[in-house]
Design an enzyme around this catalytic site. Structure first.
Site, PDB file in Angstrom:
ATOM      1  N   CYS A   1       0.798  -1.238   0.000  1.00 15.62           N
ATOM      2  CA  CYS A   1       0.000   0.000   0.000  1.00 15.62           C
ATOM      3  C   CYS A   1       0.824   1.278   0.000  1.00 15.62           C
ATOM      4  O   CYS A   1       0.692   2.092  -0.914  1.00 15.62           O
ATOM      5  CB  CYS A   1      -0.931  -0.001   1.200  1.00 15.62           C
TER       6      CYS A   1
HETATM    7  C1  UDX Z   1      -0.790   0.449   5.539  1.00 20.43           C
HETATM    8  C2  UDX Z   1      -1.638   1.380   6.409  1.00 20.43           C
HETATM    9  O1  UDX Z   1      -1.079   1.436   7.727  1.00 20.43           O
HETATM   10  C3  UDX Z   1      -3.084   0.911   6.456  1.00 20.43           C
HETATM   11  O2  UDX Z   1      -3.872   1.834   7.201  1.00 20.43           O
HETATM   12  C4  UDX Z   1      -3.609   0.796   5.034  1.00 20.43           C
HETATM   13  O3  UDX Z   1      -4.936   0.298   5.023  1.00 20.43           O
HETATM   14  C5  UDX Z   1      -2.717  -0.110   4.194  1.00 20.43           C
HETATM   15  O4  UDX Z   1      -1.367   0.359   4.247  1.00 20.43           O
HETATM   16  P1  UDX Z   1       0.328  -1.972   5.876  1.00 20.43           P
HETATM   17  O5  UDX Z   1       0.801  -1.880   4.474  1.00 20.43           O
HETATM   18  O6  UDX Z   1      -0.289  -3.244   6.356  1.00 20.43           O
HETATM   19  O7  UDX Z   1      -0.777  -0.824   6.188  1.00 20.43           O
HETATM   20  O8  UDX Z   1       1.586  -1.686   6.810  1.00 20.43           O
HETATM   21  P2  UDX Z   1       2.056  -0.586   7.853  1.00 20.43           P
HETATM   22  O9  UDX Z   1       1.906  -1.109   9.217  1.00 20.43           O
HETATM   23  O10 UDX Z   1       1.455   0.734   7.569  1.00 20.43           O
HETATM   24  O11 UDX Z   1       3.613  -0.538   7.501  1.00 20.43           O
HETATM   25  C6  UDX Z   1       4.055  -0.173   6.206  1.00 20.43           C
HETATM   26  C7  UDX Z   1       5.550  -0.128   6.146  1.00 20.43           C
HETATM   27  O12 UDX Z   1       6.058   0.955   6.911  1.00 20.43           O
HETATM   28  C8  UDX Z   1       6.258  -1.389   6.681  1.00 20.43           C
HETATM   29  O13 UDX Z   1       7.314  -1.744   5.803  1.00 20.43           O
HETATM   30  C9  UDX Z   1       6.817  -0.953   8.017  1.00 20.43           C
HETATM   31  O14 UDX Z   1       7.984  -1.647   8.375  1.00 20.43           O
HETATM   32  C10 UDX Z   1       7.120   0.521   7.745  1.00 20.43           C
HETATM   33  N1  UDX Z   1       7.137   1.354   8.962  1.00 20.43           N
HETATM   34  C11 UDX Z   1       6.001   1.509   9.697  1.00 20.43           C
HETATM   35  C12 UDX Z   1       8.317   1.989   9.335  1.00 20.43           C
HETATM   36  O15 UDX Z   1       9.350   1.864   8.664  1.00 20.43           O
HETATM   37  N2  UDX Z   1       8.304   2.798  10.436  1.00 20.43           N
HETATM   38  C13 UDX Z   1       7.189   2.987  11.201  1.00 20.43           C
HETATM   39  O16 UDX Z   1       7.257   3.736  12.172  1.00 20.43           O
HETATM   40  C14 UDX Z   1       6.001   2.321  10.816  1.00 20.43           C
END
Ligand code: UDX
Length: 444
Positions: A271
């Site tokens: 996403c």
């Molecule tokens: C995301 C949105 O959070 C969600 O609301 C939407 O519906 C779909 O996209 P998701 O793709 O499941 O969800 O993952 P998310 O938990 O958002 O993490 C995305 C990426 O960001 C991961 O690779 C994670 O490792 C990274 N991340 C997240 C960071 O590098 N730092 C952070 O502080 C948080």
């Protein structure tokens, strides 16, 4: 009780399906692969998501849910249809609407036969204007019916996170309903008020605003991460400064909040990268250059290169050396590799002549020819053995309990790049070579 069909059985579709079924609704989920239909009806999800197989089995056994290949049957036997098919990105960053179009056409053809009022709800992530210009048109052309008069149309973006999809579906923080007309919005609102069983803020708005909320939300989350990574890059250049302490201090401001301020290997998944790119392209098509979002993407790309650079500095001459990657999934509690930083890191290291071994608690192999040279170890220890550097890429709980001795006892030369900030720098720095993203160090 309204009967529900869900077109598409990915993370969003399947979570929505089992959650409605768990609350007593009759649900038909329609997916186009016969093998998936068979597996779903046997209680097996086509991907790993905590709690999903159990919830699926309960829904199938209680006969509240069944999978069906025919979209026509799914639509004709229900009162509402959610479209949850994928909108994958294309080479130029725009989204591919072919699944959306084919789902809309199939629903439209079914509505032509059905006659009774039916509400179609777009849950897939689509750029503003898609529900009105693409979905509505396809539905009307194939059904010979008129939206707002003969059938209802809504856009209802989904905010669930992989790894906590069921919990997020049952307990969202907010619900957004984009309505084509008031009647459609009211039908969906009544359904959702009944479904959630607890008060949830419901925001009603036009279709295009609802479509935009999803992109704006994911862009903000991505911006927070790139901001944290930019701060990390500054902190690394200042001995004694630690970005995780800095972000803890920043996040306590209630205007900022602590979430999504973890510096690391950058954001991946199906996403965030796709949605930020699509919004950039969408803005461009509207005549606006999205400078902030471009910077967010550029920082994210650079972050992976930074992690590779830190590993290569530790290795010195890369040829003949081994790097152990801990974690492959783009985040913990999923087996999803889409846009995973691990793949880019592995590829860069292999290209540099390094032997790369990876261990992930859930991902056991990568079925892509370009990763033939990547060894998938079957334990943390097999991954670490003989390695000259270990890079923590995904913050799985299993990795957080590792101690300096675990690395010292298994690696050829104990050295760790903590790209997810899971280890205590004081404890590790005393015993082995330890570099962490955002931790002031001598490796600038
Ligand atoms: C995301 C949105 O959070 C969600 O609301 C939407 O519906 C779909 O996209 P998701 O793709 O499941 O969800 O993952 P998310 O938990 O958002 O993490 C995305 C990426 O960001 C991961 O690779 C994670 O490792 C990274 N991340 C997240 C960071 O590098 N730092 C952070 O502080 C948080």
């Amino acid at each position: 009780m309204l009967r529900i069909s869900i077109i598409g059985a990915g993370y969003v579709g399947l979570s929505t399906a089992v959650c409605f079924a768990s609350r007593g609704y009759r649900v038909i989920t329609s997916t186009q692969k016969e093998e998936n239909v068979r597996n779903l009806n046997a209680g097996r999800a086509p991907f790993y998501e905590p709690g999903l197989d159990e919830a699926l089995t309960r829904s199938i056994e209680s006969k509240h849910l069944h999978a069906e290949i025919s979209r026509a049957k799914a639509v004709s036997g229900t009162d509402l249809s959610f479209i949850t098919v994928a909108t994958p990105d294309q080479v130029d960053g725009t989204i591919d609407l072919s699944y959306i179009i084919s789902a809309s056409e199939d629903i439209g053809r079914a509505l032509r036969e059905k006659k009774a009022y039916h509400v179609v709800i777009v849950k897939s992530t689509v750029t503003p204007g898609t529900t009105r210009d693409v979905v509505k048109r396809a539905l009307e052309e194939t059904s010979d019916l008129v939206a707002g008069r003969d059938f209802g149309l809504c856009m209802n973006p989904e905010f669930l996170r992989q790894g906590s999809a069921i919990e997020d579906t049952l307990h969202p923080e907010r619900v957004v309903i984009g309505q084509y007309d008031e009647r459609s919005g009211n039908v969906l609102e009544e359904l959702l008020v009944d479904f959630y069983e607890h008060p949830v803020p419901i925001l009603k708005m036009g279709l295009e605003s609802a479509e935009m909320v999803k992109y704006a939300s994911n862009s903000f989350l991505a911006t927070k991460i790139s901001y944290a990574n930019e701060m990390a890059n500054v902190c690394e250049r200042v001995p004694g400064v630690d970005v995780s302490k800095v972000m803890a201090g920043v996040g306590l401001d209630h205007r900022i909040t602590p979430q999504f301020l973890n510096a690391g290997a950058g954001f991946g998944g199906s996403c965030l990268p796709k949605d930020v790119k699509a919004l950039c392209k969408f803005a461009e098509a509207c005549g606006y250059n999205a400078l902030l979002l471009r910077a967010v993407l550029a920082i994210n790309d650079a972050q992976v290169r930074r992690v590779v650079q830190l590993a290569l500095k530790i290795l010195g001459k890369p040829e003949g050396k081994k790097v152990a990657l801990l974690g492959l999934a783009f985040k913990p509690n999923t087996d999803d590799l889409r846009e995973a930083p691990s793949l880019k890191i592995a590829k860069a290291l292999i290209t540099a002549g390094v032997n790369v071994s990876a261990f992930d608690p859930v991902v056991k192999k990568i079925a892509l020819p370009e990763f033939d040279a990547l060894e998938c170890a079957d334990s943390i220890w097999a991954c670490l053995v003989g390695a000259h550097c270990c890079v923590v890429v995904t913050e799985w709980e299993q990795f957080k309990v590792l101690t300096p001795d675990d690395f010292i006892n298994h690696m050829a030369r104990p050295a760790v790049v903590d790209a997810r900030r899971i280890f205590d720098p004081r404890q590790f720095r005393e015993r082995l070579t330890f570099i962490a993203v955002g931790l002031g160090n001598d490796f600038v």
